[in-house]
Design an enzyme around this catalytic site. Structure first.
Site, PDB file in Angstrom:
ATOM      1  N   HIS A 101       2.432 -11.446  14.377  1.00  0.00           N
ATOM      2  CA  HIS A 101       3.477 -11.961  15.279  1.00  0.00           C
ATOM      3  C   HIS A 101       3.209 -13.396  15.723  1.00  0.00           C
ATOM      4  CE1 HIS A 101       7.049 -11.544  17.412  1.00  0.00           C
ATOM      5  NE2 HIS A 101       6.724 -10.695  18.372  1.00  0.00           N
TER       6      HIS A 101
ATOM      7  N   THR B 250       0.847  -1.191   0.000  1.00  0.00           N
ATOM      8  CA  THR B 250       0.000   0.000   0.000  1.00  0.00           C
ATOM      9  C   THR B 250       0.884   1.242   0.000  1.00  0.00           C
ATOM     10  OG1 THR B 250      -1.757   1.186   1.193  1.00  0.00           O
ATOM     11  CG2 THR B 250      -0.192  -0.029   2.535  1.00  0.00           C
TER      12      THR B 250
END
Length: 423
Positions: free
Chosen positions: A394, A341
């Site tokens: 994560h 993006t």
């Protein structure tokens, strides 16, 4: 008579919202004519007439949610001329119904029924609501709507009629009008606001962004890229590149190539979580976020690892054009493995991109800005620098892996000649 039904629109889409009807009840349409536009979570779809005829009835109004296979209208077979004869009969009946009116002492109700006509334009209402309001002599402006954008439906008119039958209701509705004059100069003055209904796509974007933050253990790491080498390559090669490929050499092809190179070194970032399994994807379908009128969409550049710079640039330009003209197909939006993006096109210097789930990684590009950079212990130079950000899940990506991935992207971008040779 045939039914107009909501067509199947892909496995991931089960419902949509009637955005707007292109035709009105009684209109003659030809086979293939667009009847209405349906808004879904991802794209807007036009529903066309499967045969020629007259739109007999609109069952589901604009703004209503409909499901796959649901009947939303009916179409009678035949031409406009064929429907003209039956249409004249109700007119004659209406005239007969009107002629007895002068004989009986009942003309006074006629102006009451006409009053809603003038108020119709002041308040949006469904056709069935307008009809019921006229029949019961109710002004639509007095009807309280339960719809978020204030559209009046048949149930609202019925509820208003029931409330109006209670003797205590009229004084209560007139009470707020009394303090309107002194309110202009007092602290109770109501400030102007405008309420807009969230589009289906915007509501879906909001929902998914919140879900991404609630379900993924999202973390972001940052770095910066010296864009000097890329800008030099573009300056030297852009004319020959455009002459040969008929497309500009932009920045996105460099970033796409660099991302693919880094994903090959760190395959976990090109994966997704499925229950307790990690699905490693051996292909590279890179989503490129594009800002369209209805919000952000992420069309996908397929098999980016097999494409050259020119093919990537052409693919991105084509997808961006489709996004802005609202002609993207569902196949253009499905199955991405990683997203890029670019907030820099709007002037963003630094931001934290949100994951495009179920993907576990997204790269954020930002504005190129001249900044003083230390070349060595003694020299400083103004260099075109860009901050880049990697947001990652994560749960399956360690911090050290994410940092090394971003460093790899940085190194590949700062040595663009290697990308051009490989591409």
């Amino acid at each position: 008579m045939s039914e107009i039904k909501v067509p199947a629109m892909g496995e991931s889409i089960t419902e949509g919202t009637v955005s707007r009807w292109m035709v009105k009840e009684g209109d003659t349409v030809n086979q293939g004519d667009v009847l209405l536009e349906l808004e879904t979570d991802k794209v807007n779809i036009e529903i066309s007439a499967e045969e020629s005829g007259v739109l007999e009835k609109i069952i589901r109004q604009e703004g209503e949610t409909v499901e796959i296979g649901e009947t939303i209208g009916t179409l009678s077979a035949g031409s406009g001329g064929g429907s003209g004869a039956p249409a004249s009969e109700p007119v004659a009946e209406e005239k007969k119904a009107v002629t007895p009116a002068p004989e009986a002492p009942t003309p006074p109700p006629a102006p009451v029924a006409a009053a809603p006509e003038s108020s119709d334009s002041a308040k949006t209402a469904s056709p069935s609501a307008r009809k019921l309001a006229r029949e019961r002599g109710i002004e639509l402006d007095q009807v309280q709507s339960k719809d978020p954008i204030g559209r009046v439906y048949q149930d609202d008119v019925k509820s208003h009629n029931n409330q109006a039958s209670a003797p205590a209701a009229p004084p209560a509705s007139k009470a707020p009008a009394a303090p309107s004059a002194p309110a202009a100069g007092s602290s109770t003055y109501t400030k102007p606001v405008e309420r807009q209904r969230m589009s289906r796509r915007r509501a879906t974007i909001a929902k998914r962004l919140v879900e991404a933050q609630q379900t993924a253990a999202m973390l972001t790491t940052f770095n910066e890229v010296d864009m000097t080498a890329i800008m030099d390559v573009r300056k030297r090669r852009k004319d020959k590149f455009k002459e040969k490929h008929e497309i500009n050499l932009g920045f996105m092809s460099f970033f796409t190539k660099a991302v693919v190179g880094a994903l090959k070194k760190f395959p976990t970032i090109n994966a997704e979580i499925d229950g307790e399994d990690v699905v490693l994807k051996k292909y590279y379908d890179i989503g490129i976020a594009v800002s369209a009128k209805e919000g952000l969409v992420v069309p996908v550049v397929r098999d980016a690892d097999r494409l050259g710079f020119a093919e990537i640039e052409k693919s991105i330009a084509d997808l961006a054009s489709k996004a802005r003209s609202n002609t993207l197909a569902l196949s253009d939006l499905q199955g991405g493995t990683f997203t890029i993006t670019n907030g820099g096109t709007f002037g963003s210097l630094l931001s934290t991109p949100i994951l495009n789930t179920p993907q576990v990684g997204i790269l954020g590009m930002h504005k190129i800005q001249l900044r003083p950079v230390a070349i060595d212990a003694e020299r400083m130079e103004n260099r075109p620098m860009m901050y880049i950000a990697l947001s990652y899940d994560h749960r399956i990506i360690d911090g050290s892996e994410a940092v090394r991935f971003l460093v790899t992207v940085k190194e590949l971008l700062e040595d663009p000649e290697s990308l051009l040779i490989e591409g």
